[in-house]
Design a protein around this motif. Structure first.
Motif, PDB file in Angstrom:
ATOM      1  N   ALA A 299       3.975  -2.287   5.246  1.00 32.73           N
ATOM      2  CA  ALA A 299       3.506  -1.404   6.329  1.00 32.73           C
ATOM      3  C   ALA A 299       2.527  -0.360   5.779  1.00 32.73           C
ATOM      4  N   ALA A 300       2.831   0.188   4.605  1.00 30.02           N
ATOM      5  CA  ALA A 300       1.947   1.211   4.029  1.00 30.02           C
ATOM      6  C   ALA A 300       0.624   0.595   3.570  1.00 30.02           C
ATOM      7  N   LEU A 301       0.660  -0.620   3.034  1.00 30.35           N
ATOM      8  CA  LEU A 301      -0.584  -1.301   2.648  1.00 30.35           C
ATOM      9  C   LEU A 301      -1.451  -1.541   3.872  1.00 30.35           C
ATOM     10  N   ARG A 302      -0.805  -1.964   4.945  1.00 30.15           N
ATOM     11  CA  ARG A 302      -1.490  -2.231   6.212  1.00 30.15           C
ATOM     12  C   ARG A 302      -2.150  -0.945   6.715  1.00 30.15           C
ATOM     13  N   ARG A 303      -1.378   0.158   6.731  1.00 27.49           N
ATOM     14  CA  ARG A 303      -1.920   1.445   7.211  1.00 27.49           C
ATOM     15  C   ARG A 303      -3.111   1.891   6.381  1.00 27.49           C
ATOM     16  N   ALA A 304      -3.039   1.636   5.075  1.00 27.24           N
ATOM     17  CA  ALA A 304      -4.117   2.081   4.187  1.00 27.24           C
ATOM     18  C   ALA A 304      -5.315   1.139   4.228  1.00 27.24           C
ATOM     19  N   GLY A 305      -5.181   0.021   4.948  1.00 29.33           N
ATOM     20  CA  GLY A 305      -6.305  -0.913   5.040  1.00 29.33           C
ATOM     21  C   GLY A 305      -6.526  -1.733   3.780  1.00 29.33           C
ATOM     22  N   VAL A 306      -5.478  -1.884   2.963  1.00 29.94           N
ATOM     23  CA  VAL A 306      -5.600  -2.734   1.770  1.00 29.94           C
ATOM     24  C   VAL A 306      -5.473  -4.193   2.211  1.00 29.94           C
ATOM     25  N   PRO A 307      -6.442  -5.043   1.865  1.00 33.85           N
ATOM     26  CA  PRO A 307      -6.309  -6.462   2.233  1.00 33.85           C
ATOM     27  C   PRO A 307      -5.110  -7.089   1.512  1.00 33.85           C
ATOM     28  N   ILE A 308      -4.323  -7.859   2.264  1.00 35.88           N
ATOM     29  CA  ILE A 308      -3.114  -8.463   1.693  1.00 35.88           C
ATOM     30  C   ILE A 308      -3.302  -9.976   1.615  1.00 35.88           C
ATOM     31  N   ALA A 309      -3.053 -10.533   0.434  1.00 36.71           N
ATOM     32  CA  ALA A 309      -3.080 -11.985   0.251  1.00 36.71           C
ATOM     33  C   ALA A 309      -1.675 -12.465  -0.086  1.00 36.71           C
ATOM     34  N   LEU A 310      -1.466 -13.761   0.082  1.00 35.14           N
ATOM     35  CA  LEU A 310      -0.193 -14.399  -0.274  1.00 35.14           C
ATOM     36  C   LEU A 310      -0.493 -15.577  -1.199  1.00 35.14           C
TER      37      LEU A 310
END
Ligand code: DI6
Ligand code: FE
Length: 400
Positions: A299-310
């Motif tokens: 959730a915090a990564l999302r809020r900060a706009g950090v792109p998330i990969a899997l």
């Protein structure tokens, strides 16, 4: 040139972030690239005569990208898995010469041909689910020759299979037993001198390390990253997997393309990654296998706009996973990522985690790496467990 007609293109809505599906569309490919996409009624005249292939209204996504694997290694660790279930601890096993060092022994002992033969079934399992780009790390050789051998095998995988392979120098994965008394010498003689060789031989596209109490400190990794910079190589890091050493912030300071694992990532690390554009690569297969309870801060990564990969993190010790679809399911069920985040995590954001700007989306000019699926909606790719709905894989414009 060819026209892929009657396709529905999976996308992500800008405002809601939900997955979307276009109406019946066409994709025109020219050589290895996408030339045009849109509604058939608007097809430019210049393409009208190209051969057509009707895909029957199927869903098309970008080819999947597994941006973090250790798929080349010798032997397996099934017996160790069994011992742990019989009550042995990871430390017991390590003291008995098992764990990562048993993979190092088996990898050193194997020939290039052996390593290739052992890796190909794992690679083929990934490709069968629509993977068109895969990153492969060294890190089970821990001496210069064995590390180079691993990356030569990785390059050969890209020659014998229709897939793009990106290689990563991970000699800073564990301290080799020969250097147990002299860490600085290991970093100098193996990690950095070996990197010079790998770079000279065109074997390394990026540099990675394992920043952890049981591996290398942020100070040590900083030296490795400084050396990578002198060679012009991008860096990434296994960070905050088991504890918070500030590895992600260190990586971000060095302009890292990704920081990976991140279960113990704190607010400072998130802010540093957001500022540097570093991709967060989450690895739910390792979380699951180790039965971790600390969740990465999605959730915090999302809020900060950090792109998330899997990614799968396919490795013999902590993530014997050869299904990127399963990683998507785990990303949703274990990490509470949305299905559209999971899809972006194995396409657009995975491409960014590898520093690749030419793929990961369906747009004119990008590579025509595509996956065609027998599904009604893109969310099914994350929703199903252990089901493979791939209809076709297209690599550089060719059905393979
Ligand atoms: N993180 C891990 O969990 C694995 N490597 C890494 O950097 C462990 C590798 C192994 O046990 O073989
Ligand atoms: Fe890993």
């Amino acid at each position: 040139m060819q026209i892929l007609s009657n396709v529905r293109i999976a996308g992500i809505a800008a405002e809601s972030g939900q997955s979307t599906l276009s109406g019946p569309s066409v994709i025109v490919t020219e050589g290895p690239r996408i030339a045009w996409t849109g509604n058939a009624a608007n097809l430019p005249d210049e393409y009208a005569g190209a051969p057509r292939r009707d895909l029957g209204g199927r869903v098309v996504t970008p080819g999947l990208i597994d941006c973090h694997t250790h798929v080349v290694f010798g032997g397996d660790r099934a017996r160790e898995f069994e011992m742990r279930l019989e009550g042995a601890s990871y430390e017991d096993i390590a003291r008995a010469g098992g764990g990562i060092l048993s993979s190092v022994r088996d990898t050193r002992a194997a020939s290039e041909d052996d390593l290739l033969a052992q890796a190909l079934p794992r690679v083929d399992a990934l490709l069968a689910e629509g993977v068109t780009t895969i990153e492969i790390k060294s890190g089970y050789g821990l001496d210069v020759e064995a590390e180079l051998k691993m990356l030569r095998v990785a390059r050969r995988i890209g020659q014998v299979r229709p897939v793009t392979v990106r290689t990563t120098w991970l000699a800073a994965h564990a301290l080799s037993p020969e250097y147990a008394a002299d860490r600085a010498a290991y970093l100098r003689d193996v990690v950095m001198a070996g990197l010079d060789r790998a770079h000279a031989e065109g074997l390394a596209d990026a540099v990675d390390g394992f920043c952890e109490g049981i591996a290398f400190s942020p100070e040590e990794m900083g030296l490795v990253f400084d050396h990578a910079a002198t060679l012009g190589l991008p860096v990434k890091l296994h960070a905050e997997q088991l504890s918070d050493l500030g590895g992600a912030a260190l990586a971000a300071r060095h302009g890292a393309i990704s920081a990976d694992h991140l279960e113990y990532l704190g607010d400072d690390g998130i802010a540093a990654m957001a500022a540097s554009g570093t991709v967060a690569v989450l690895l739910p297969g390792a979380f699951y296998t180790l039965r971790e309870t600390r969740l990465p801060p999605v959730a915090a990564l999302r809020r900060a706009g950090v792109p998330i990969a899997l990614a799968t993190d396919c490795n013999p010790g902590t993530s014997p996973l050869t299904s990127l679809l399963m990683a998507m399911n785990m990303g949703a069920t274990l990490f509470r990522m949305t299905p559209s985040e999971c899809l972006a995590g194995v396409t657009l954001h995975a491409a960014r985690a590898l520093g690749l700007e030419d793929r990961g989306a369906i747009r004119p000019g990008l590579r025509a790496d595509l996956a065609v699926w027998d599904i009604a909606h893109p969310a099914e790719l994350s929703y199903r467990i252990g089901f493979n709905p791939l209809h076709a894989r297209i690599v550089g414009g060719d059905f393979v």
